[in-house]
Each structure stands twice: as C-alpha cells, then as structure tokens.
Design a protein around this motif. Structure first.
Motif, PDB file in Angstrom:
ATOM      1  N   VAL A 199      -7.493 -10.431 -16.059  1.00  0.00           N
ATOM      2  CA  VAL A 199      -7.583 -10.119 -14.619  1.00  0.00           C
ATOM      3  C   VAL A 199      -7.499  -8.611 -14.387  1.00  0.00           C
ATOM      4  N   ASN A 200      -7.768  -7.853 -15.455  1.00  0.00           N
ATOM      5  CA  ASN A 200      -7.971  -6.407 -15.335  1.00  0.00           C
ATOM      6  C   ASN A 200      -6.749  -5.627 -14.847  1.00  0.00           C
ATOM      7  N   VAL A 201      -5.575  -6.164 -15.167  1.00  0.00           N
ATOM      8  CA  VAL A 201      -4.344  -5.426 -14.849  1.00  0.00           C
ATOM      9  C   VAL A 201      -3.983  -4.571 -16.068  1.00  0.00           C
ATOM     10  N   SER A 202      -3.418  -3.383 -15.819  1.00  0.00           N
ATOM     11  CA  SER A 202      -3.078  -2.474 -16.926  1.00  0.00           C
ATOM     12  C   SER A 202      -2.228  -3.163 -17.977  1.00  0.00           C
ATOM     13  N   ILE A 203      -2.486  -2.809 -19.240  1.00  0.00           N
ATOM     14  CA  ILE A 203      -1.702  -3.333 -20.371  1.00  0.00           C
ATOM     15  C   ILE A 203      -1.315  -2.149 -21.259  1.00  0.00           C
ATOM     16  N   GLY A 204      -0.556  -2.428 -22.304  1.00  0.00           N
ATOM     17  CA  GLY A 204      -0.078  -1.290 -23.102  1.00  0.00           C
ATOM     18  C   GLY A 204       0.276  -1.642 -24.532  1.00  0.00           C
ATOM     19  N   GLN A 206      16.255   5.577 -34.037  1.00  0.00           N
ATOM     20  CA  GLN A 206      14.818   5.856 -33.972  1.00  0.00           C
ATOM     21  C   GLN A 206      14.540   7.350 -34.139  1.00  0.00           C
ATOM     22  N   VAL A 207      13.489   7.662 -34.874  1.00  0.00           N
ATOM     23  CA  VAL A 207      13.045   9.049 -35.068  1.00  0.00           C
ATOM     24  C   VAL A 207      12.095   9.423 -33.933  1.00  0.00           C
ATOM     25  N   ALA A 208      11.291   8.435 -33.527  1.00  0.00           N
ATOM     26  CA  ALA A 208      10.330   8.640 -32.426  1.00  0.00           C
ATOM     27  C   ALA A 208       9.985   7.278 -31.838  1.00  0.00           C
ATOM     28  N   ALA A 209       9.524   7.287 -30.592  1.00  0.00           N
ATOM     29  CA  ALA A 209       9.090   6.040 -29.950  1.00  0.00           C
ATOM     30  C   ALA A 209       8.080   6.420 -28.885  1.00  0.00           C
ATOM     31  N   GLY A 210       7.210   5.471 -28.554  1.00  0.00           N
ATOM     32  CA  GLY A 210       6.196   5.809 -27.562  1.00  0.00           C
ATOM     33  C   GLY A 210       5.433   4.596 -27.095  1.00  0.00           C
ATOM     34  N   TYR A 211       4.501   4.854 -26.207  1.00  0.00           N
ATOM     35  CA  TYR A 211       3.636   3.784 -25.706  1.00  0.00           C
ATOM     36  C   TYR A 211       2.291   4.356 -25.306  1.00  0.00           C
ATOM     37  N   ILE A 212       1.311   3.490 -25.230  1.00  0.00           N
ATOM     38  CA  ILE A 212      -0.002   3.838 -24.662  1.00  0.00           C
ATOM     39  C   ILE A 212      -0.198   2.907 -23.467  1.00  0.00           C
ATOM     40  N   VAL A 213      -0.541   3.447 -22.316  1.00  0.00           N
ATOM     41  CA  VAL A 213      -0.828   2.604 -21.143  1.00  0.00           C
ATOM     42  C   VAL A 213      -2.318   2.712 -20.864  1.00  0.00           C
ATOM     43  N   TYR A 214      -2.988   1.537 -20.941  1.00  0.00           N
ATOM     44  CA  TYR A 214      -4.441   1.465 -20.668  1.00  0.00           C
ATOM     45  C   TYR A 214      -4.573   1.145 -19.183  1.00  0.00           C
ATOM     46  N   GLY A 215      -4.556   2.221 -18.386  1.00  0.00           N
ATOM     47  CA  GLY A 215      -4.549   2.019 -16.921  1.00  0.00           C
ATOM     48  C   GLY A 215      -5.718   2.736 -16.277  1.00  0.00           C
ATOM     49  N   VAL A 269       4.853  -2.038 -19.649  1.00  0.00           N
ATOM     50  CA  VAL A 269       4.495  -0.650 -19.962  1.00  0.00           C
ATOM     51  C   VAL A 269       4.167   0.087 -18.669  1.00  0.00           C
ATOM     52  N   SER A 270       3.405  -0.553 -17.783  1.00  0.00           N
ATOM     53  CA  SER A 270       3.033   0.104 -16.513  1.00  0.00           C
ATOM     54  C   SER A 270       4.226   0.229 -15.584  1.00  0.00           C
ATOM     55  N   ASP A 271       5.035  -0.829 -15.501  1.00  0.00           N
ATOM     56  CA  ASP A 271       6.189  -0.798 -14.590  1.00  0.00           C
ATOM     57  C   ASP A 271       7.205   0.270 -15.013  1.00  0.00           C
ATOM     58  N   VAL A 272       7.486   0.324 -16.324  1.00  0.00           N
ATOM     59  CA  VAL A 272       8.491   1.300 -16.776  1.00  0.00           C
ATOM     60  C   VAL A 272       7.914   2.715 -16.719  1.00  0.00           C
ATOM     61  N   HIS A 273       6.619   2.859 -17.058  1.00  0.00           N
ATOM     62  CA  HIS A 273       5.979   4.188 -16.995  1.00  0.00           C
ATOM     63  C   HIS A 273       6.048   4.751 -15.573  1.00  0.00           C
ATOM     64  N   ARG A 274       5.727   3.925 -14.591  1.00  0.00           N
ATOM     65  CA  ARG A 274       5.761   4.393 -13.192  1.00  0.00           C
ATOM     66  C   ARG A 274       7.171   4.839 -12.826  1.00  0.00           C
ATOM     67  N   ASN A 275       8.157   4.019 -13.195  1.00  0.00           N
ATOM     68  CA  ASN A 275       9.538   4.342 -12.812  1.00  0.00           C
ATOM     69  C   ASN A 275      10.060   5.571 -13.574  1.00  0.00           C
ATOM     70  N   LEU A 276       9.579   5.755 -14.809  1.00  0.00           N
ATOM     71  CA  LEU A 276       9.956   6.950 -15.581  1.00  0.00           C
ATOM     72  C   LEU A 276       9.475   8.206 -14.856  1.00  0.00           C
ATOM     73  N   ILE A 277       8.268   8.176 -14.355  1.00  0.00           N
ATOM     74  CA  ILE A 277       7.682   9.365 -13.723  1.00  0.00           C
ATOM     75  C   ILE A 277       8.238   9.569 -12.298  1.00  0.00           C
ATOM     76  N   LYS A 278       8.348   8.481 -11.545  1.00  0.00           N
ATOM     77  CA  LYS A 278       8.688   8.611 -10.111  1.00  0.00           C
ATOM     78  C   LYS A 278      10.178   8.399  -9.838  1.00  0.00           C
ATOM     79  N   GLY A 279      10.906   7.812 -10.804  1.00  0.00           N
ATOM     80  CA  GLY A 279      12.272   7.379 -10.541  1.00  0.00           C
ATOM     81  C   GLY A 279      12.253   5.931 -10.093  1.00  0.00           C
ATOM     82  N   GLY A 280      13.182   5.147 -10.621  1.00  0.00           N
ATOM     83  CA  GLY A 280      13.247   3.732 -10.261  1.00  0.00           C
ATOM     84  C   GLY A 280      14.025   2.961 -11.304  1.00  0.00           C
ATOM     85  N   ILE A 281      14.127   1.661 -11.087  1.00  0.00           N
ATOM     86  CA  ILE A 281      14.824   0.788 -12.035  1.00  0.00           C
ATOM     87  C   ILE A 281      13.966  -0.431 -12.317  1.00  0.00           C
ATOM     88  N   PHE A 282      13.903  -0.806 -13.602  1.00  0.00           N
ATOM     89  CA  PHE A 282      13.172  -1.997 -14.048  1.00  0.00           C
ATOM     90  C   PHE A 282      14.200  -2.961 -14.626  1.00  0.00           C
TER      91      PHE A 282
END
Ligand code: P6P
Length: 338
Positions: free
Chosen positions: A127-132, A160-169, A251-264
């Motif tokens: 349904v074409n919603v962002s995934i990650g 962890q030495v490093a961690a990350g994500y890719i958001v296909y949005g 991935v999209s919900d946490v990414h948005r809150n990371l940038i804008k501030g928020g809680i998931f």
C-alpha cells in the motif's frame, strides 16, 4: 560535477577514518557495503508497484509472518554484500531462524558481526507506505581467525559499535550512529550516492508528537494508559497540544520523532507482555541512535541498551524518544508500580 560541499557516505566514512589513524577502515568499509545493499533495495522498492515483486513470497519467516518478496530480496542483498566483503564474520537477520556464519578465511579475520531487519514494516509494501532497513554492528567477542559464534550476537546493546537504518520514504535516507554522533545521508539519484544532508542529528529534548497503536489501548497497563490519556489532555499551558502520529512503520515513526521530537511506544499488552518488537535488530539499534542523539529508550523498566539478550529473536516492550517526554512517561509508570 560532484558538489564538494556535500560529502557522500563513502567520503564521510573515509573522513572519519582520518580522525582515527589507528583504525583499520573495516567499519568504514562495512558501512559502505550496507549503503550499497540499500541502494539496490531502493531500486526495487521504488518500482515495487510495477514488477512482480509485490505480494507474498508464499512462505512464512521465523516470526510466523508472511514473507513478502521484497523482504527476501532485501535479506539476500544484505547477506550478499556482507558475505563477499571482508568486514563481517557473520550476520543475524529477522528473516533467518539462526545466525549465518560466513566461515571463510577472510571473514573469520573480520572484527565485526552485523544484525539486521532487512525490510521492517513490510506489511506496508503493497500500500506504498514507507518501509525501512535496520542494522546493528558489534565487535566480536570470539577470537579472530575463528568462525563467529552466537555469543558475538547476544551482546547488550550498549556494546554496539555502530547502528543505523535506511528509510525508503519520500526520499531515501541512510542514518547511522557511532559514539561520535548521528548523521543522515539522503540518496542523490543524480549521482547514485548517499550524500550528507543531516549532520550531527540531535533529538529535541521536548516534543509534541506521541506515536502508539491506539487500537491496543485497553490492552496496555494502567501506567501506559494514564500517560496516553495525559498526552491527549495537553494544552498550550502544559506543553501541548500534542498530535498523535503512527503510520505502523517503526523506521518512519521513530525517524520522524528523532528529527522533530516525540515519543514512540510499542508497549507490552495483556496478551503479549513482551510486545511485538525485536530487541536485537529493532530496539537496540534505535536505542543506540536515539541515545547518541540525546534521547532515551527503555522497556518500561530498564534502559534498552542494558538488557542482557538470551535469544536472537526475543521481543521487548519499547519506549523511545525525547528525554523530557520519556521522563514524564516514566513518572506515570513509576506511580502505577508503587
Ligand atoms: P502494529 C511493522 O510490522 C512493525 O514491525 C513496526 O515497523 C511497526 O512499528 C509495528 O510493527 C506496527 O505494529 O501492531 O501497531 O500494527
């Protein structure tokens, strides 16, 4: 002409390498390999509606979830680049029952192992919603020169030495953290490179966005319900009003809150006390990223990064976001305990 003012992921990781002359470059290479896999996944995600890559693979994964074809493709891409690279001794994946030990001479010399959820939110693909894609990198605890072992993967998240994500949005972004900071790279289709677009990401201490599945409201414990109730009652005078944003793709919900501030929040419920999200390749990587950016992440009782894992696919309740919002949540959880 590449804009020299905008560093690509490869240039950035090499620049980081210059800051650590003693570094072997293995981690930089590992991150670049993940970036390559992400670019290949991105091509398929972007045309998912056009080719027969949609829909179910007809199998179910270790989680008992229907496997979408893109899941399998993303999993294979990540395994392929890491197995043929020389920076990773083995992997753990949401799509595999057990770890995959690469066990060849060069891979056995690698310092790192990698865990990933190759395509999180895959139920949204059709349904074409962002995934990650979510990844987590550890230094091995087993001796170099030997095959990696399960213990290399069952380390607490603080290791962890490093961690990350890719958001296909709306655009495709790769965000990764080391202890030195969190940086975001947007895929520039003109040059086919991830280019630095969000340097030194900081999670705002406060926010007005709360993300939770309200459909489970009556299954949450009283502390969580009282916090959600408080979120709905915020006014201008009490730091609100808040808005509820939840798209069902972590991935999209946490990414948005990371940038804008928020809680998931993905709390435990009466029928699933450990919730739905996986500690090793969903909660730990995001907890590491958000903590480096100045936020917090707990399971409602303890810091996510301090949980001692016992199983590859274990679940845990998950609360993550802005420091002050997390503190308010914890005050409600504490009150209900006493
Ligand atoms: P629910 C997607 O399947 C996922 O694993 C996360 O990306 C997302 O946050 C969560 O599940 C959504 O679960 O039960 O609210 O639909």
């Amino acid at each position: 002409m590449i804009n020299r003012n905008i560093l690509t992921l490869d240039e950035f990781t090499l620049q980081q390498l210059r800051n650590f002359p003693k570094a072997t470059g293995e981690l930089s290479r590992l991150l670049r390999e993940i970036g390559l896999a992400a670019k290949r996944v991105n091509v398929e995600v972007n045309k998912a509606g056009l080719v027969d890559i949609l829909g179910d693979e007809g199998t179910t994964n270790v989680q008992g979830e229907e496997v979408k074809k893109l899941d399998v493709f993303a999993n294979n891409q990540l395994i392929g680049v890491l197995k043929h690279g020389i920076s990773c001794a083995g992997i753990g994946s949401e799509e595999l029952d057990d770890i995959e030990i690469f066990d060849d001479e060069l891979s056995n010399q690698s310092k790192y192992v990698c865990l990933f959820d190759p395509l999180d939110g895959s139920s949204n693909i059709d349904v074409n919603v962002s995934i990650g894609t979510i990844f987590s990198i550890y230094r091995r605890v087993s001796p170099l020169g030997t095959p990696c072992t399960k213990e290399d993967f069952l380390q607490p998240g603080r290791k962890q030495v490093a961690a990350g994500y890719i958001v296909y949005g709306s655009s495709t972004m790769l965000v990764y953290a080391t202890r030195r900071g969190v940086n975001g790279f947007t895929l520039d289709p003109q040059i086919g490179e991830f280019s630095l677009s969000h340097a030194n990401i900081q999670c705002p201490k406060d926010g007005k966005i709360y993300s939770v599945n309200h459909g489970n409201f009556f299954l949450y414990n009283s502390g969580v319900k009282k916090y959600i109730d408080a979120c709905q009652k915020k006014t201008k005078e009490t730091g609100g009003p808040y808005t509820q944003r939840y798209i069902g793709s972590m991935v999209s919900d946490v990414h948005r809150n990371l940038i804008k501030g928020g809680i998931f929040m993905y709390p435990g419920t009466t029928d699933k006390p450990n919730g739905k999200l996986r500690l090793l390749y969903e909660c730990n990587p995001f907890a590491f990223i958000v903590e480096v950016a100045g936020g917090k992440a707990t399971n409602g009782e303890q810091r996510i990064l301090d949980i001692e894992p016992t199983e590859l696919h274990q679940r845990c309740p998950f609360f993550i976001g802005s420091e002050n919002m997390m503190a308010e949540l914890e005050s409600y959880l504490e009150k209900e305990k006493s």
